[in-house]
Design a protein around this motif. Structure first.
Motif, PDB file in Angstrom:
ATOM      1  N   MET A 152       0.741  -1.282  -0.107  1.00 50.04           N
ATOM      2  CA  MET A 152       0.066  -0.023  -0.113  1.00 50.04           C
ATOM      3  C   MET A 152       1.040   1.196  -0.102  1.00 50.04           C
ATOM      4  O   MET A 152       0.619   2.260  -0.696  1.00 50.04           O
ATOM      5  CB  MET A 152      -1.038  -0.080   1.231  1.00 50.04           C
ATOM      6  N   PHE A 153       1.965   1.304   0.665  1.00 51.50           N
ATOM      7  CA  PHE A 153       2.963   2.400   0.953  1.00 51.50           C
ATOM      8  C   PHE A 153       3.289   2.695  -0.520  1.00 51.50           C
ATOM      9  O   PHE A 153       3.392   4.000  -1.029  1.00 51.50           O
ATOM     10  CB  PHE A 153       3.878   2.065   1.920  1.00 51.50           C
ATOM     11  N   GLN A 154       4.102   1.870  -1.055  1.00 51.12           N
ATOM     12  CA  GLN A 154       4.477   1.854  -2.499  1.00 51.12           C
ATOM     13  C   GLN A 154       3.671   2.347  -3.540  1.00 51.12           C
ATOM     14  O   GLN A 154       3.966   3.260  -4.219  1.00 51.12           O
ATOM     15  CB  GLN A 154       5.112   0.763  -2.944  1.00 51.12           C
ATOM     16  N   HIS A 155       2.485   1.754  -3.600  1.00 50.62           N
ATOM     17  CA  HIS A 155       1.253   2.191  -4.306  1.00 50.62           C
ATOM     18  C   HIS A 155       1.053   3.881  -4.393  1.00 50.62           C
ATOM     19  O   HIS A 155       0.663   4.473  -5.185  1.00 50.62           O
ATOM     20  CB  HIS A 155      -0.016   1.417  -4.312  1.00 50.62           C
ATOM     21  N   LEU A 156       0.831   4.120  -2.907  1.00 44.22           N
ATOM     22  CA  LEU A 156       0.510   5.710  -2.565  1.00 44.22           C
ATOM     23  C   LEU A 156       1.575   6.652  -3.022  1.00 44.22           C
ATOM     24  O   LEU A 156       1.217   7.487  -3.452  1.00 44.22           O
ATOM     25  CB  LEU A 156       0.079   5.719  -1.416  1.00 44.22           C
ATOM     26  N   ASP A 161       4.471  10.193  -7.031  1.00 44.69           N
ATOM     27  CA  ASP A 161       5.664  10.412  -7.785  1.00 44.69           C
ATOM     28  C   ASP A 161       5.671   9.124  -8.562  1.00 44.69           C
ATOM     29  O   ASP A 161       6.396   8.113  -7.893  1.00 44.69           O
ATOM     30  CB  ASP A 161       6.948  10.852  -6.894  1.00 44.69           C
ATOM     31  N   PRO A 162       5.181   9.095  -9.752  1.00 45.93           N
ATOM     32  CA  PRO A 162       5.573   7.777 -10.412  1.00 45.93           C
ATOM     33  C   PRO A 162       6.941   7.379 -10.865  1.00 45.93           C
ATOM     34  O   PRO A 162       7.320   6.130 -11.217  1.00 45.93           O
ATOM     35  CB  PRO A 162       4.606   7.900 -11.915  1.00 45.93           C
ATOM     36  N   PHE A 166      11.874   2.745  -6.329  1.00 45.38           N
ATOM     37  CA  PHE A 166      11.685   1.705  -5.331  1.00 45.38           C
ATOM     38  C   PHE A 166      12.534   0.390  -6.134  1.00 45.38           C
ATOM     39  O   PHE A 166      12.496   0.228  -7.045  1.00 45.38           O
ATOM     40  CB  PHE A 166      10.181   1.209  -5.293  1.00 45.38           C
ATOM     41  N   GLU A 167      13.290  -0.027  -5.122  1.00 48.38           N
ATOM     42  CA  GLU A 167      14.023  -1.339  -5.414  1.00 48.38           C
ATOM     43  C   GLU A 167      13.538  -2.528  -4.681  1.00 48.38           C
ATOM     44  O   GLU A 167      13.606  -2.673  -3.455  1.00 48.38           O
ATOM     45  CB  GLU A 167      15.503  -1.142  -5.258  1.00 48.38           C
ATOM     46  N   ARG A 171      15.519  -3.605   1.422  1.00 50.92           N
ATOM     47  CA  ARG A 171      14.788  -3.807   2.509  1.00 50.92           C
ATOM     48  C   ARG A 171      13.809  -2.781   2.864  1.00 50.92           C
ATOM     49  O   ARG A 171      14.136  -1.553   2.399  1.00 50.92           O
ATOM     50  CB  ARG A 171      15.413  -3.921   3.985  1.00 50.92           C
ATOM     51  N   PHE A 172      12.710  -2.979   3.134  1.00 51.30           N
ATOM     52  CA  PHE A 172      11.654  -1.738   3.166  1.00 51.30           C
ATOM     53  C   PHE A 172      11.945  -0.574   4.319  1.00 51.30           C
ATOM     54  O   PHE A 172      11.789   0.482   4.200  1.00 51.30           O
ATOM     55  CB  PHE A 172      10.146  -2.319   3.628  1.00 51.30           C
ATOM     56  N   GLU A 173      12.566  -1.302   5.329  1.00 51.15           N
ATOM     57  CA  GLU A 173      13.015  -0.297   6.511  1.00 51.15           C
ATOM     58  C   GLU A 173      14.021   0.876   6.004  1.00 51.15           C
ATOM     59  O   GLU A 173      13.944   1.704   6.456  1.00 51.15           O
ATOM     60  CB  GLU A 173      13.370  -1.267   7.770  1.00 51.15           C
TER      61      GLU A 173
END
Length: 639
Positions: A152-156, A161-162, A166-167, A171-173
């Motif tokens: 959800m975080f990456q989608h928002l 900002d398209p 993101f890699e 790690r998400f942290e």
């Protein structure tokens, strides 16, 4: 290509304006159009919050608001959010707040610990995710996992900002807080990366849910901004044909440099097509103004022509006096016509009175005949006659009655015939009066009322109709139509045709003279333009001679200064070395005198060239002035 500073604070201030585009000096290495190099790695300030990974982003975010990115440009030369050079955010509200400084920690003023507010945030997040095509259930938001929260975080973030990088292998942290800092989340310092291991826990979920809610509000604000017609969007498709907004100029400039940037990457150094497109767009913007300018120029030309015509034409008082004379003569003619109509009216009134008197006499005669008839009937009744006499009288009475009926029928038919003839006569009389009125109006409009101009001064063309007369030859009062009026009218018509032919011939002659004058004026204008071109060429030659003389003078002065220095040095050396140096000193003095003579000669040549050109310019001005004076005199004589 050198960038200029944007006085309006535009996001594309690093893009060079068209007036500052210059060719770079020749070099073996091509210069980059992408601007300066990346900044040094950005390290978060102390006290910004713990992190499970000491690795930081090597790109410092320079963008305060990703919503200001252009929506109409291709992806050539675009940079992600963390490397943008756009200006700060212009959005303010409950969710989009100013970013805190590195030395200040803001406290979240939202009641994120209250269940009602959390329920409201979950519902808004759920609605926005479904509206943007992200399938999720309310149960997932109630019992969230780390994987779902990351998705959800990456989608928002991608909605805002398209281009954010993101890699998947990172790690998400390690990506969470840099992304929030790039988006200028004001309460990023209150978040601990350890909370992402169990985002649904009691102590971490309110803050993480508030992050998602803030991203939802930011995405809504971005969508609302992109769907608006704000000039800061810099969308060239929404720019009207005529505009004065500085942002519209910046949008066209950015479009121009984007296309030039692409052409530059393909190896082009001259951007002709982009220049033509930009010139066509500004020509379209200025089209109405130019059309208005041309119309104003045409109106000015017409007003000048009218002004010149008024100056060349006669005084209005003369025209008014002439018109007043015409009106006075027309007034006299109108009074004559009015008197004729008054006489005709009086004649008609007398005729009607005479007819009424005759009708009264006939009525009285009819009454007298009826009284006599009644007396005769009484006399016949009083007489004592025999049956044979009565039968004879009855037969005579019947015969007389039949004769009387026949006579009454004849009288009735005669009266009908008389009435029809009177109606026809009345109609013919009315037609004759209308024809006579038309004839009189034509005489008035043609100016043929007496007295006439020579050679027709003794003729009266007016006619009057007399319907009361019984003599046919006296119906028209005036000259004889066949013998006098008709030949007179034919002579007048022939005279008018002759005058019209003469006027037409004169008009054709004047038109021909005017065409010749126009052609001569055009030829003179052409000669003036040729002479102006020659003057421009002579001025350029004079400037070139002046520049050459100045350069030679500078070279000669430098050479003279050098020789003076050598001469002084030679004098100094001669004092120490004796007579061996005198010969060299004399040679240097001789060279110095030659250089001075050369300088004097060049000065004289320069002065003569300048005087010659000035004389030619003066002669040209005198020639042009004389030609213009001749043209003005010729036009005044022709006018």
């Amino acid at each position: 290509m050198l960038p200029v500073q944007d006085t309006h604070g535009n996001a594309r201030s690093g893009i060079p304006m068209p007036s500052t585009v210059k060719k770079a000096p020749p070099s073996s290495v091509r210069m980059s159009l992408s601007g300066p190099a990346l900044r040094a790695p950005y390290f978060p300030p102390a006290g910004s919050g713990p992190s499970s990974n000491p690795r930081h982003s090597v790109y410092r975010s320079q963008n305060a608001n990703p919503l200001l990115q252009s929506t109409s440009k291709p992806h050539y030369g675009r940079t992600p959010l963390h490397n943008s050079t756009r200006r700060g955010s212009i959005w303010t509200g409950n969710a989009v707040l100013a970013a805190p400084s590195g030395s200040q920690t803001l406290k979240d003023p939202r009641p994120i610990r209250e269940r009602a507010y959390q329920s409201k945030m979950r519902q808004e997040i759920f609605s926005w995710l479904h509206a943007t095509g992200y399938e999720i259930s309310m149960q997932t938001l109630t019992s969230i996992t780390g994987k779902d929260y990351r998705a959800m975080f990456q989608h928002l973030v991608n909605l805002i900002d398209p281009c954010y990088p993101f890699e998947p292998k990172v790690r998400f942290e390690d990506e969470f807080q840099p992304a929030l800092r790039a988006l200028r989340y004001p309460f990023v310092s209150q978040i601990d990366n350890k909370w992402l291991a169990a985002p649904g826990s009691m102590h971490s979920w309110p803050a993480l849910l508030a992050v998602l809610h803030w991203l939802v509000d930011t995405g809504k604000a971005r969508l609302q901004y992109l769907e608006s017609d704000d000039p800061t969007l810099q969308n060239i498709e929404r720019i009207p044909e005529e505009f004065h907004e500085p942002m519209h100029h910046q949008a066209l400039a950015f479009e121009y440099f984007s296309e030039a940037y692409i052409a530059f990457f393909h190896g082009a150094d001259v951007f002709t097509e982009q220049d033509k497109v930009l010139e066509a767009r500004y020509a379209k913007k200025n089209e109405r103004v130019l059309n208005d300018l041309e119309e104003q120029k045409e109106q000015l030309t017409q007003l000048h022509a009218e002004f010149a015509q008024l100056q060349t034409s006669g005084a209005p008082l003369e025209k008014l006096q002439k018109t007043h004379g015409y009106l006075v003569s027309d007034r006299a003619k109108f009074h004559d016509v009015l008197q004729r109509f008054e006489g005709r009216k009086k004649h008609l009134i007398d005729t009607i009175a005479h007819e009424k008197e005759e009708l009264n006499l006939r009525i009285a005669n009819l009454e007298q005949l009826e009284s006599e008839h009644n007396k005769l009937l009484d006399t016949v009744k009083a007489q004592n006659l025999t049956p044979e006499e009565v039968a004879r009288m009855n037969s005579d009475h019947e015969t007389l009655s039949r004769n009387l009926v026949e006579l009454k029928q004849k009288i009735s038919e005669t009266q009908k015939t008389v009435m029809s003839l009177e109606v026809k006569m009345t109609n013919h009389g009315a037609a004759a009066e209308e024809a006579l009125d038309l004839y009189t109006n034509l005489l008035s409009s043609l100016g043929l009322f007496p007295p006439l101009s020579p050679p027709f001064e003794g003729v009266d063309l007016t006619l009057q109709l007399n319907l009361a007369t019984t003599n046919v030859s006296q119906l028209l009062i005036g000259e004889d139509i066949r013998k006098v009026i008709k030949p007179m009218l034919n002579a007048v018509a022939e005279l008018k045709r002759t005058e019209r032919a003469e006027v037409e011939s004169e008009r054709i002659k004047v038109d021909n003279d005017l065409d010749q004058l126009t052609l001569e004026c055009e030829n003179i204008h052409e000669e003036v333009r040729e002479v102006e071109k020659k003057v421009v060429v002579l001025n350029e030659q004079a400037d070139e001679l002046r520049d050459a003389a100045q350069q030679e003078s500078m070279v000669s002065n430098a050479e003279a200064a050098r020789l003076e220095r050598e001469l002084a040095h030679a004098r100094t050396a001669a004092l120490s070395s004796g007579m061996g140096v005198k010969s060299r000193l004399q040679a240097l003095q001789f060279d110095y005198r030659e250089q001075q003579a050369k300088i004097a000669r060049l000065k004289d040549e320069t002065i003569r060239a300048i005087a010659k050109n000035s004389n030619e310019i003066a002669l040209f001005k005198e020639e042009v002035s004389s030609r213009l004076r001749k043209l003005r005199d010729f036009v005044e004589e022709g006018g």
